[in-house]
Design an enzyme around this catalytic site. Structure first.
Site, PDB file in Angstrom:
ATOM      1  N   CYS A  63      51.589 106.702   0.498  1.00 22.31           N
ATOM      2  CA  CYS A  63      51.646 108.079   1.211  1.00 22.31           C
ATOM      3  C   CYS A  63      50.769 108.896   0.504  1.00 22.31           C
ATOM      4  CB  CYS A  63      53.094 108.666   0.752  1.00 22.31           C
ATOM      5  SG  CYS A  63      53.372 110.414   1.446  1.00 22.31           S
ATOM      6  N   ARG A  66      52.261 113.368  -0.662  1.00 20.84           N
ATOM      7  CA  ARG A  66      53.231 113.485  -1.577  1.00 20.84           C
ATOM      8  C   ARG A  66      53.432 114.789  -2.178  1.00 20.84           C
ATOM      9  NH1 ARG A  66      52.040 108.310  -5.178  1.00 20.84           N
ATOM     10  NH2 ARG A  66      50.208 107.814  -3.830  1.00 20.84           N
ATOM     11  N   TRP A 228      56.028 115.309   7.974  1.00 18.47           N
ATOM     12  CA  TRP A 228      55.484 115.459   9.505  1.00 18.47           C
ATOM     13  C   TRP A 228      54.207 114.791   9.433  1.00 18.47           C
ATOM     14  CZ3 TRP A 228      56.216 119.282   5.381  1.00 18.47           C
ATOM     15  CH2 TRP A 228      55.505 119.745   4.506  1.00 18.47           C
ATOM     16  N   GLU A 233      47.487 109.510  12.344  1.00 22.13           N
ATOM     17  CA  GLU A 233      48.475 108.591  12.461  1.00 22.13           C
ATOM     18  C   GLU A 233      48.594 108.061  13.856  1.00 22.13           C
ATOM     19  OE1 GLU A 233      51.486 110.570   9.846  1.00 22.13           O
ATOM     20  OE2 GLU A 233      52.017 108.307   9.753  1.00 22.13           O
TER      21      GLU A 233
HETATM   22  N1  ARG Z   1      52.341 106.034  10.842  1.00 23.49           N
HETATM   23  C1  ARG Z   1      53.503 106.175  11.338  1.00 23.49           C
HETATM   24  C2  ARG Z   1      53.535 106.509  12.832  1.00 23.49           C
HETATM   25  O1  ARG Z   1      52.622 106.793  13.495  1.00 23.49           O
HETATM   26  C3  ARG Z   1      54.300 107.116  10.529  1.00 23.49           C
HETATM   27  C4  ARG Z   1      54.495 106.786   8.841  1.00 23.49           C
HETATM   28  C5  ARG Z   1      54.996 107.920   8.074  1.00 23.49           C
HETATM   29  N2  ARG Z   1      54.358 109.047   8.520  1.00 23.49           N
HETATM   30  C6  ARG Z   1      54.509 110.338   7.871  1.00 23.49           C
HETATM   31  N3  ARG Z   1      53.514 111.370   8.204  1.00 23.49           N
HETATM   32  N4  ARG Z   1      55.344 110.784   7.266  1.00 23.49           N
HETATM   33  O2  ARG Z   1      54.573 106.484  13.245  1.00 23.49           O
END
Ligand code: ARG
Length: 364
Positions: A63, A66, A228, A233
């Site tokens: 992560c 953090r 968030w 991602e």
């Molecule tokens: N990478 C994952 C997704 O696209 C989420 C993982 C957690 N990500 C976060 N920003 N807390 O759904």
């Protein structure tokens, strides 16, 4: 003459955790607590549980977000065992974590024999058709098939059908449909290229992980937690990977790029504009999101804080660097020890990989 019986001591995982809890929080009474645990077994107190959840986030090597670990809000739901009540608490989790778009990091921790079988609370179905093509999210084909095997009749068949939740309590598994007002979504459009908005793409506001157990001194508790999104991602992986939504060719077409030769770098240009589109769309919808430059800088601040506190930051470099322009971020230029520290979150096996044994709990 008989030797004195040794005093009972709790197993080392529990003892190590309790020593850490008392040392870091400055609370007195470690000796008495250890004696109690040795005699009665280890059931974390609410304070120990909250501490463990926050430190588990602090210890999450994958992560990059953090920095605000101390602000994690912890809901102790170990008394909730009925699937319908677990579902009601998950709806509260989704509403409160969303907070009208402000998004706050929140974890709900369940009873030891409760588990959500979906990997995240919000996932889009992946329907594989006879010719092998997938409608929806190809990452969720196995989950979609599994939910159908539990009796789900399927959704309307769009590329963004929200899957029902499978909640297990003991040996019972029940399915629950998320009401539309529990699932906040953001339609994706681009400020200068209307063709990207015309693709009809959207994504959900909250990533809520539900396939990891919190390990508190050897006690494993299923949980659901969220922060968030970082836009990469969504825009550089979920929507772009060729084994996910595979949108780069369509984004490039919307941008009018020449996709016949790699040297036009149409993939890279489409990728950047898709990232812009996700950031601008979340901002326009008033939903919190962070870009990869900002979160990387925040991570270096987290490292500074941790070093000042006398703690070493562990990390998995390949997860911490962003999938877009990684060398422009400070994390690219640093190295990390990737060995895990306790307390931590542990991935639970996918239910379709580890079928429930009669009488057995899938994550023990
Ligand atoms: N990478 C994952 C997704 O696209 C989420 C993982 C957690 N990500 C976060 N920003 N807390 O759904």
């Amino acid at each position: 003459m008989t030797a004195a019986l040794p005093l009972p001591t709790p197993d080392t995982a529990a003892a190590d955790f309790l020593a850490q809890f008392h040392a870091e929080t400055g609370r007195p009474g470690l000796g008495a607590r250890l004696a109690h645990v040795a005699a009665h077994g280890f059931t974390p107190t609410p304070e120990e549980l909250a501490f463990a959840a926050r430190v588990a986030w602090r210890n999450s090597t994958r992560c990059v977000g953090r920095l605000p670990w101390r602000a994690l809000e912890v809901r102790d739901l170990r008394h909730v065992t009925e699937p319908a009540e677990v579902f009601a608490r998950l709806l509260e989790h989704l509403r409160d974590a969303f907070g009208g778009g402000a998004i706050r990091p929140l974890i709900s921790v369940f009873a030891p024999d409760v588990r959500v079988l979906n990997p995240q609370l919000i996932r889009y179905a992946g329907y594989r058709s006879a010719d092998g093509t997938v409608t929806g999210d190809p990452a969720n084909v196995a989950l979609t098939d599994y939910l159908r095997s539990l009796g789900w009749g399927g959704g309307p068949g769009t590329a963004f059908d929200v899957l029902p939740l499978a909640i297990q309590s003991g040996r019972r598994v029940e399915l629950f449909t998320l009401p539309t007002d529990a699932v906040q979504e953001v339609p994706i459009s681009h400020p200068e290229c209307p063709g990207i908005g015309d693709l009809g793409v959207k994504w959900h506001a909250l990533p809520v992980i539900s396939d990891m157990a919190l390990n508190v001194g050897g006690v494993r508790l299923a949980c659901a937690f969220n922060g968030w999104y970082v836009q990469t991602e969504i825009a550089a992986r979920n929507l772009a990977d060729d084994d996910r939504y595979d949108l780069l060719p369509r984004v490039a077409a919307a941008l009018g790029l020449d996709t016949r030769r790699e040297r036009t770098l149409w993939r890279d240009r489409a990728l950047v504009e898709l990232n812009v589109a996700v950031l601008e769309s979340f901002a326009a919808a008033g939903v919190k999101i962070v870009d990869h430059h900002t979160v990387s800088r925040q991570f270096t601040r987290f490292e500074t804080h941790e070093t000042r506190a006398g703690r070493e930051v562990r990390g998995r470099w390949s997860w911490l660097i962003p999938p877009v322009s990684p060398a422009t971020t400070p994390v690219w230029h640093r190295g990390y020890d990737d060995r895990e520290l306790a307390p931590n979150f542990e991935r639970l096996p996918a239910p379709w990989d580890a079928p429930v044994r009669p009488g057995g709990c899938p994550f023990h």
